[in-house]
Design an enzyme around this catalytic site. Structure first.
Site, mmCIF file in Angstrom:
data_model
loop_
_atom_site.group_PDB
_atom_site.id
_atom_site.type_symbol
_atom_site.label_atom_id
_atom_site.label_comp_id
_atom_site.label_asym_id
_atom_site.label_seq_id
_atom_site.Cartn_x
_atom_site.Cartn_y
_atom_site.Cartn_z
ATOM 1 N N LYS A 20 0.524 -1.213 0.061
ATOM 2 C CA LYS A 20 0.434 -0.108 -0.046
ATOM 3 C C LYS A 20 0.876 1.580 -0.174
ATOM 4 O O LYS A 20 0.954 1.982 -0.771
ATOM 5 C CB LYS A 20 -0.766 -0.032 1.255
ATOM 6 C CG LYS A 20 -2.348 -1.098 1.060
ATOM 7 C CD LYS A 20 -3.316 -1.217 2.728
ATOM 8 C CE LYS A 20 -3.556 -1.754 2.433
ATOM 9 N NZ LYS A 20 -4.827 -1.939 3.573
ATOM 10 N N SER B 55 -1.339 1.294 6.133
ATOM 11 C CA SER B 55 -1.732 -0.107 7.157
ATOM 12 C C SER B 55 -2.836 -1.157 6.973
ATOM 13 O O SER B 55 -2.896 -1.081 6.134
ATOM 14 C CB SER B 55 -2.424 0.445 8.593
ATOM 15 O OG SER B 55 -2.473 -0.345 9.657
ATOM 16 N N ASP B 56 -2.502 -2.071 7.132
ATOM 17 C CA ASP B 56 -2.953 -3.571 7.041
ATOM 18 C C ASP B 56 -3.344 -4.210 8.132
ATOM 19 O O ASP B 56 -2.449 -4.363 8.797
ATOM 20 C CB ASP B 56 -2.151 -4.414 5.705
ATOM 21 C CG ASP B 56 -3.687 -4.731 5.376
ATOM 22 O OD1 ASP B 56 -4.756 -4.746 4.173
ATOM 23 O OD2 ASP B 56 -3.272 -6.036 5.157
ATOM 24 N N GLN B 57 -4.551 -4.617 8.441
ATOM 25 C CA GLN B 57 -4.599 -5.987 9.685
ATOM 26 C C GLN B 57 -5.541 -7.093 8.895
ATOM 27 O O GLN B 57 -6.139 -7.634 8.105
ATOM 28 C CB GLN B 57 -5.832 -5.252 10.257
ATOM 29 C CG GLN B 57 -6.433 -5.328 11.676
ATOM 30 C CD GLN B 57 -6.939 -4.984 12.286
ATOM 31 O OE1 GLN B 57 -8.434 -5.807 11.487
ATOM 32 N NE2 GLN B 57 -6.720 -4.443 13.187
ATOM 33 N N ALA C 160 0.006 -4.725 10.631
ATOM 34 C CA ALA C 160 1.682 -3.988 10.045
ATOM 35 C C ALA C 160 1.355 -2.277 10.004
ATOM 36 O O ALA C 160 0.136 -2.115 9.470
ATOM 37 C CB ALA C 160 1.554 -4.781 8.695
#
Length: 193
Positions: A52, A69-71, A106
């Site tokens: 991203k 951010s990624d979850q 993250a």
């Protein structure tokens, strides 16, 4: 001072970033979020946050610090997604009923001028209590968590679904780990209290 760009269309992440009282713009990079075969949830979250940030860099014309951010939510290593419908939300909560669920959030900060990165990963472990069908239905009707991985909003009524939530950063479960973000922003020269 460089501008901040949040590489996410998520209103939840934007609301969290607003807490820091720093001006930012927001864009939503389009990336493929497909896991590679056998990719662990933590590795997937980390890879997607980096992807991203890289995609947002190509969309940003001025010097900036990209915040991505990624979850990834996982129940026994099975990835949990945003349900999108009441039926799928009900099925997902039923599957998690009385179980531990792991959330890997993250963070990747990217300086578009130097290419320098700051990365972090938060692991939150949550245990849902034993829920009746009526409790699940009441919760979904009240909170409509259809755009949330795991089918709940911990920042809202969803907190009532849990026996415990263990995390080093309570904002990570909402989608943007602010403690790690503050640390990263300081490394890029931003002044925060």
């Amino acid at each position: 001072m460089q501008v901040l760009v949040l590489a996410s269309g998520s209103r939840y992440r934007a609301e969290l970033l607003q807490r820091l009282k720093l001006p930012f713009s927001q864009l939503s990079p389009d990336i493929d979020e497909t896991a590679t075969p056998g990719e662990p949830p933590a590795a997937l979250a980390t890879r997607l946050a980096g992807a991203k940030a890289a995609a947002a860099r190509s969309l940003t014309s001025e010097p900036a610090i990209i915040i991505a951010s990624d979850q990834v939510a996982a129940l026994n290593f099975e990835r949990l997604r945003k349900p999108g419908s009441v039926e799928l939300a009900r099925a997902q909560i039923n599957k998690m009923n009385g179980q531990y669920v792991d959330f890997f959030t993250a963070l990747c900060l990217l300086d578009t001028t130097t290419g320098h990165q700051f990365t972090a990963l938060d692991h939150t472990r949550a245990r849902l209590r034993e829920l009746s069908e009526a409790e699940i239905t009441r919760y979904i009707d009240a909170d409509l968590p259809l755009d949330c991985a795991g089918s709940f909003k911990v920042e809202s009524l969803g907190i009532s679904l849990f026996d415990s939530v263990d995390s080093s950063d309570p904002t990570a479960l909402i989608g943007l780990p602010l403690i790690a973000l503050c640390k990263g922003l300081r490394t890029f020269g931003f002044s925060l209290p």
